[in-house]
Motif scaffolding. Structure first.
Motif, PDB file in Angstrom:
ATOM      1  N   HIS A  11      12.187 -13.175  -1.963  1.00 65.43           N
ATOM      2  CA  HIS A  11      11.555 -14.385  -2.507  1.00 65.43           C
ATOM      3  C   HIS A  11      10.888 -14.943  -1.472  1.00 65.43           C
ATOM      4  O   HIS A  11      11.382 -15.099  -0.364  1.00 65.43           O
ATOM      5  N   LEU A  42      10.085 -16.083  -8.304  1.00 63.73           N
ATOM      6  CA  LEU A  42       8.926 -15.692  -7.542  1.00 63.73           C
ATOM      7  C   LEU A  42       9.159 -14.756  -6.687  1.00 63.73           C
ATOM      8  O   LEU A  42      10.310 -14.826  -5.961  1.00 63.73           O
ATOM      9  N   HIS A  43       8.329 -13.702  -6.392  1.00 66.68           N
ATOM     10  CA  HIS A  43       9.069 -12.605  -5.594  1.00 66.68           C
ATOM     11  C   HIS A  43       7.726 -11.804  -5.167  1.00 66.68           C
ATOM     12  O   HIS A  43       6.573 -11.841  -5.583  1.00 66.68           O
ATOM     13  N   THR A  44       7.904 -10.962  -4.040  1.00 61.72           N
ATOM     14  CA  THR A  44       7.183  -9.899  -3.451  1.00 61.72           C
ATOM     15  C   THR A  44       7.950  -8.520  -3.598  1.00 61.72           C
ATOM     16  O   THR A  44       9.090  -8.554  -3.300  1.00 61.72           O
ATOM     17  N   ARG A  45       7.250  -7.635  -4.200  1.00 64.06           N
ATOM     18  CA  ARG A  45       7.593  -6.391  -4.273  1.00 64.06           C
ATOM     19  C   ARG A  45       6.927  -5.311  -3.351  1.00 64.06           C
ATOM     20  O   ARG A  45       5.681  -5.296  -3.537  1.00 64.06           O
ATOM     21  N   ASN A  62      -1.584  -5.952  -4.518  1.00 66.31           N
ATOM     22  CA  ASN A  62      -1.823  -6.411  -5.975  1.00 66.31           C
ATOM     23  C   ASN A  62      -2.729  -5.162  -6.486  1.00 66.31           C
ATOM     24  O   ASN A  62      -3.854  -5.811  -7.136  1.00 66.31           O
ATOM     25  N   GLU A  96       3.066  -6.399  -4.089  1.00 69.09           N
ATOM     26  CA  GLU A  96       2.406  -7.178  -5.230  1.00 69.09           C
ATOM     27  C   GLU A  96       3.203  -8.365  -5.177  1.00 69.09           C
ATOM     28  O   GLU A  96       4.559  -8.499  -4.887  1.00 69.09           O
ATOM     29  N   ASN A  97       2.633  -9.533  -5.496  1.00 73.17           N
ATOM     30  CA  ASN A  97       3.143 -10.742  -5.662  1.00 73.17           C
ATOM     31  C   ASN A  97       3.240 -11.071  -7.066  1.00 73.17           C
ATOM     32  O   ASN A  97       2.332 -10.924  -7.831  1.00 73.17           O
ATOM     33  N   ASN A  98       4.127 -11.799  -7.732  1.00 73.27           N
ATOM     34  CA  ASN A  98       4.123 -12.268  -9.105  1.00 73.27           C
ATOM     35  C   ASN A  98       3.908 -13.806  -9.073  1.00 73.27           C
ATOM     36  O   ASN A  98       3.886 -14.626 -10.144  1.00 73.27           O
ATOM     37  N   PHE A  99       3.071 -14.320  -7.958  1.00 69.85           N
ATOM     38  CA  PHE A  99       2.771 -15.777  -7.910  1.00 69.85           C
ATOM     39  C   PHE A  99       1.197 -15.727  -7.092  1.00 69.85           C
ATOM     40  O   PHE A  99       1.181 -14.995  -6.219  1.00 69.85           O
ATOM     41  N   SER A 101      -1.390 -16.281  -4.103  1.00 73.11           N
ATOM     42  CA  SER A 101      -1.133 -16.457  -2.685  1.00 73.11           C
ATOM     43  C   SER A 101      -1.894 -17.422  -1.966  1.00 73.11           C
ATOM     44  O   SER A 101      -2.981 -18.019  -2.768  1.00 73.11           O
ATOM     45  N   SER A 107       3.569 -17.176   0.776  1.00 75.23           N
ATOM     46  CA  SER A 107       3.526 -15.725   0.393  1.00 75.23           C
ATOM     47  C   SER A 107       3.678 -14.956   1.527  1.00 75.23           C
ATOM     48  O   SER A 107       4.408 -13.768   1.474  1.00 75.23           O
TER      49      SER A 107
END
Ligand code: DP6
Length: 324
Positions: A11, A42-45, A62, A96-99, A101, A107
């Motif tokens: 996160h 919110l997270h980065t995978r 992304n 990938e981010n879900n928010f 950048s 980020s």
């Protein structure tokens, strides 16, 4: 997953006591300790695969192949991981981010926390939390704080070995929410990495750094005692001080837009009228409004209708970086 690959999720975090300026830019040893909350929702995978047959590192962000400065920063970070493991292998990094950048939601924090965990695991290192936080710090200072869970203190330390973050309370300790008023989705003009070296050019930075331990202690006590009134005062004061340093550096940095200032004033006014909410702003124009989880709907609906607000994001206290 097969050998030499791993996936991790982290996160971003919002700092209540800010990191601005380094005593050592190369090692990202900060001028002062900082305190933050991880942002669940919110997270980065990130997935990393080391491959002995690759000639160079490859970055997919992304869904799009990324080159230039972003790839260089990731490659330089992977060099640290390769050095630690004694392996030369290049890697494919898919992230990938879900928010959005680059505009006040840090980020780089979730990016390098997830990359530190995925890359170190993929290459066969088994790092404990402190070592992982130290490693993440090398990619982005604030990433050190996205490694442990919940409410987190990054202890500045004075060397690579003792500059890392620890959890001071789990996510469930206090049901706060971060209602983020997004006033710009664009990339910031001057990124944090270019901004940190300018901090020392402000005549206010020495004062800010000198007072940071006291503000951090005050914020930590307020947090541990769940004393919102106390917490709100020190969080806003610390954010204002950082922006005063930014604005008085050479060249000056002004991340706040008129819409940001209007939101900040409205939050102060709402608090004076009894709403438990306070603001804090990072190196971008978006305003993070911290409030109790039960007031989050009210805060969100009030802010959403303000001029210049494009979108409202919401986050609650988040857990640590983890494999998935
Ligand atoms: C304003 O961690 O993004 O968000 O170490 O160069 O990647 P680098 O900088 P970064 O700086 C964060 C600055 C801040 C305040 C904070 O998060 O403490």
């Amino acid at each position: 997953m097969s050998d030499y690959q791993a996936r991790a999720l982290a996160h971003p975090n919002i700092a209540f006591i800010k990191y601005w300026g380094n005593r050592d830019d190369a090692l990202r040893l900060p001028a002062n300790s900082s305190l933050s909350m991880n942002l669940a929702g919110l997270h980065t995978r990130t997935q990393v695969r080391f491959d002995p047959d690759l000639e160079g590192d490859r970055l997919v962000f992304n869904g799009k192949v990324s080159q230039g400065a972003a790839l260089e920063r990731v490659s330089a970070f992977l060099d640290i991981v390769r050095d630690m493991a004694g392996q030369p292998w290049r890697a494919v990094v898919e992230t990938e981010n879900n928010f959005p950048s680059g505009a006040g939601v840090a980020s780089s924090a979730s990016a390098f926390a997830a990359l530190a965990l995925a890359a170190s695991t993929a290459i066969g290192l088994d790092l404990d939390e402190a070592a992982l936080s130290r490693l993440a710090r090398r990619g982005s200072g604030s990433a050190s704080r996205s490694v442990p869970g919940g409410y987190v203190e990054w202890q500045a330390g004075d060397s690579d070995a003792n500059s890392y973050a620890v959890s001071i309370a789990p996510p469930e300790h206090w049901a706060l929410a971060d209602c983020i008023a997004v006033v710009s989705q664009g990339h910031k003009k001057v990124g944090s990495t270019s901004g940190h070296p300018l901090a020392a050019t402000s005549p206010l930075q020495a004062e800010r750094v000198a007072g940071a331990p006291e503000r951090l202690a005050e914020c930590k006590t307020a947090l541990l005692e769940r004393d919102f009134a106390r917490f709100a005062e020190v969080v806003e004061a610390d954010s204002d001080l950082m922006h005063a340093v930014m604005r008085s550096s050479q060249p000056p940095l002004d991340y706040l837009q008129p819409a940001s200032e209007a939101i900040m004033a409205a939050v102060k006014q709402a608090r004076a009228a009894g709403l438990a909410a306070c603001y804090t702003v990072d190196a971008g124009p978006n305003v993070h409004v911290i409030c109790s989880a039960e007031d989050a709907d009210e805060v969100t609906s009030r802010l959403a209708s303000m001029p210049g607000v494009q979108q409202m994001l919401r986050a609650t206290p988040g857990g640590p970086a983890q494999l998935w």
